[in-house]
Design an enzyme around this catalytic site. Sequence first.
Site, PDB file in Angstrom:
ATOM      1  N   PHE A   1       0.860  -1.170   0.000  1.00  0.00           N
ATOM      2  CA  PHE A   1       0.000   0.000   0.000  1.00  0.00           C
ATOM      3  C   PHE A   1       0.905   1.231   0.000  1.00  0.00           C
ATOM      4  O   PHE A   1       2.105   1.125   0.260  1.00  0.00           O
ATOM      5  CB  PHE A   1      -0.893   0.037   1.240  1.00  0.00           C
ATOM      6  CG  PHE A   1      -1.955  -1.031   1.284  1.00  0.00           C
ATOM      7  CD1 PHE A   1      -2.261  -1.810   0.175  1.00  0.00           C
ATOM      8  CD2 PHE A   1      -2.664  -1.257   2.460  1.00  0.00           C
ATOM      9  CE1 PHE A   1      -3.251  -2.787   0.221  1.00  0.00           C
ATOM     10  CE2 PHE A   1      -3.655  -2.225   2.523  1.00  0.00           C
ATOM     11  CZ  PHE A   1      -3.949  -3.000   1.403  1.00  0.00           C
ATOM     12  N   SER A   2       0.336   2.409  -0.228  1.00  0.00           N
ATOM     13  CA  SER A   2       1.188   3.603  -0.213  1.00  0.00           C
ATOM     14  C   SER A   2       1.802   3.798   1.173  1.00  0.00           C
ATOM     15  O   SER A   2       2.937   4.265   1.288  1.00  0.00           O
ATOM     16  CB  SER A   2       0.418   4.842  -0.651  1.00  0.00           C
ATOM     17  OG  SER A   2      -0.718   5.046   0.152  1.00  0.00           O
ATOM     18  N   GLU A   3       1.071   3.433   2.238  1.00  0.00           N
ATOM     19  CA  GLU A   3       1.652   3.429   3.579  1.00  0.00           C
ATOM     20  C   GLU A   3       1.088   2.299   4.428  1.00  0.00           C
ATOM     21  O   GLU A   3      -0.044   1.857   4.212  1.00  0.00           O
ATOM     22  CB  GLU A   3       1.404   4.759   4.319  1.00  0.00           C
ATOM     23  CG  GLU A   3       2.345   5.879   3.947  1.00  0.00           C
ATOM     24  CD  GLU A   3       1.708   6.853   2.977  1.00  0.00           C
ATOM     25  OE1 GLU A   3       2.421   7.765   2.511  1.00  0.00           O
ATOM     26  OE2 GLU A   3       0.511   6.697   2.680  1.00  0.00           O
ATOM     27  N   THR A   4       1.913   1.881   5.377  1.00  0.00           N
ATOM     28  CA  THR A   4       1.545   0.920   6.415  1.00  0.00           C
ATOM     29  C   THR A   4       1.964   1.527   7.748  1.00  0.00           C
ATOM     30  O   THR A   4       3.054   2.109   7.840  1.00  0.00           O
ATOM     31  CB  THR A   4       2.241  -0.427   6.193  1.00  0.00           C
ATOM     32  OG1 THR A   4       1.777  -0.992   4.953  1.00  0.00           O
ATOM     33  CG2 THR A   4       1.977  -1.404   7.316  1.00  0.00           C
TER      34      THR A   4
ATOM     35  N   HIS B   1      -3.366  10.155   5.314  1.00  0.00           N
ATOM     36  CA  HIS B   1      -4.386   9.109   5.476  1.00  0.00           C
ATOM     37  C   HIS B   1      -3.969   8.068   6.510  1.00  0.00           C
ATOM     38  O   HIS B   1      -4.827   7.544   7.230  1.00  0.00           O
ATOM     39  CB  HIS B   1      -4.779   8.494   4.115  1.00  0.00           C
ATOM     40  CG  HIS B   1      -4.018   7.310   3.671  1.00  0.00           C
ATOM     41  ND1 HIS B   1      -2.842   7.411   2.959  1.00  0.00           N
ATOM     42  CD2 HIS B   1      -4.249   5.982   3.826  1.00  0.00           C
ATOM     43  CE1 HIS B   1      -2.400   6.186   2.695  1.00  0.00           C
ATOM     44  NE2 HIS B   1      -3.226   5.309   3.207  1.00  0.00           N
TER      45      HIS B   1
END
Length: 295
Positions: free
Chosen positions: A45-48, A77
């Site tokens: 994902f774009s961030e974790t 987000h």
Amino acid sequence: MGKPRFFITDVFTSQRYGGNQLATFVDCESLSDREMQQIAKEINFSETTFITSRQPRDGGFDVRIFTPNAEVEFAGHPTLGTAHIIRNRLRLTEAIEVALNLRVGKIPVAFAETPAKASLLWMKQMPPTFGKRLDAGALARVLGVEPSDIDQDFPIVEVSTGFPAVVVPLKNLDALRRARIDKEAYFALVNDAWAKLILVFSTEGYEAAQNVSVRVFADYYGIPEDAATGSANGCLAAYLACNKVFGSPSIDVLAGQGYEMGRPSTLALRANETDGEIEVSVGGSVVDVAEGVWG
């Protein structure tokens, strides 16, 4: 200690499979920095995010944020989604404001409960700082658009409310949709720059209720395009206020993002300038998708 648990949410949407995906881990104290980075790359994902303790410290919860390529100081987000997990899923607090201790500092997230629709979460971002102005011709090459597609009435400038972005004003939604990153030109531009993320916007919304359309490109962090970027939209809110794009230093608008990716997202942007100081908040909804045990 047991295996880490994880939750998947969609942020800046009121419907599953819209907005921006987030994986949040808890009970992960045994994970090393390297393992956290490997997990973030595996999920892609774009961030974790990783809640590194269930116990608050100095009035906030310790959270780390990783893109597939690197740990980052702040991202929007993930901040909203992780606050939702802390309060609404893990029940670690019942307070209407939850603070996250991030590398950039303490970021508060306020929960606005509305009976008619999903909760709206608001994060107050860091006071904005402005960097250098950039050349329209150079950005046109990076974005694959014509220099005439860039709105020369407003500057192309680096802005940060915790995570720096280059903010580029485009004349219309058509130009925004046509943007295609030239990777060679992009990396030449950002390699030694303060801001490595590019946000393009138009004051034509995707939908009637939206005031702004947005796309965000972040190949440097392993994210060719992002579906909903709270940090960069905070930069945009500060930019809109500073440059009085809507005729006022006070901003209260809705931004659409992620439409080209098939993940429509809506972000609420607020900014107010008082005595030369701009205060920025970004809001949105969070939807639960899945949960499980890692390993």
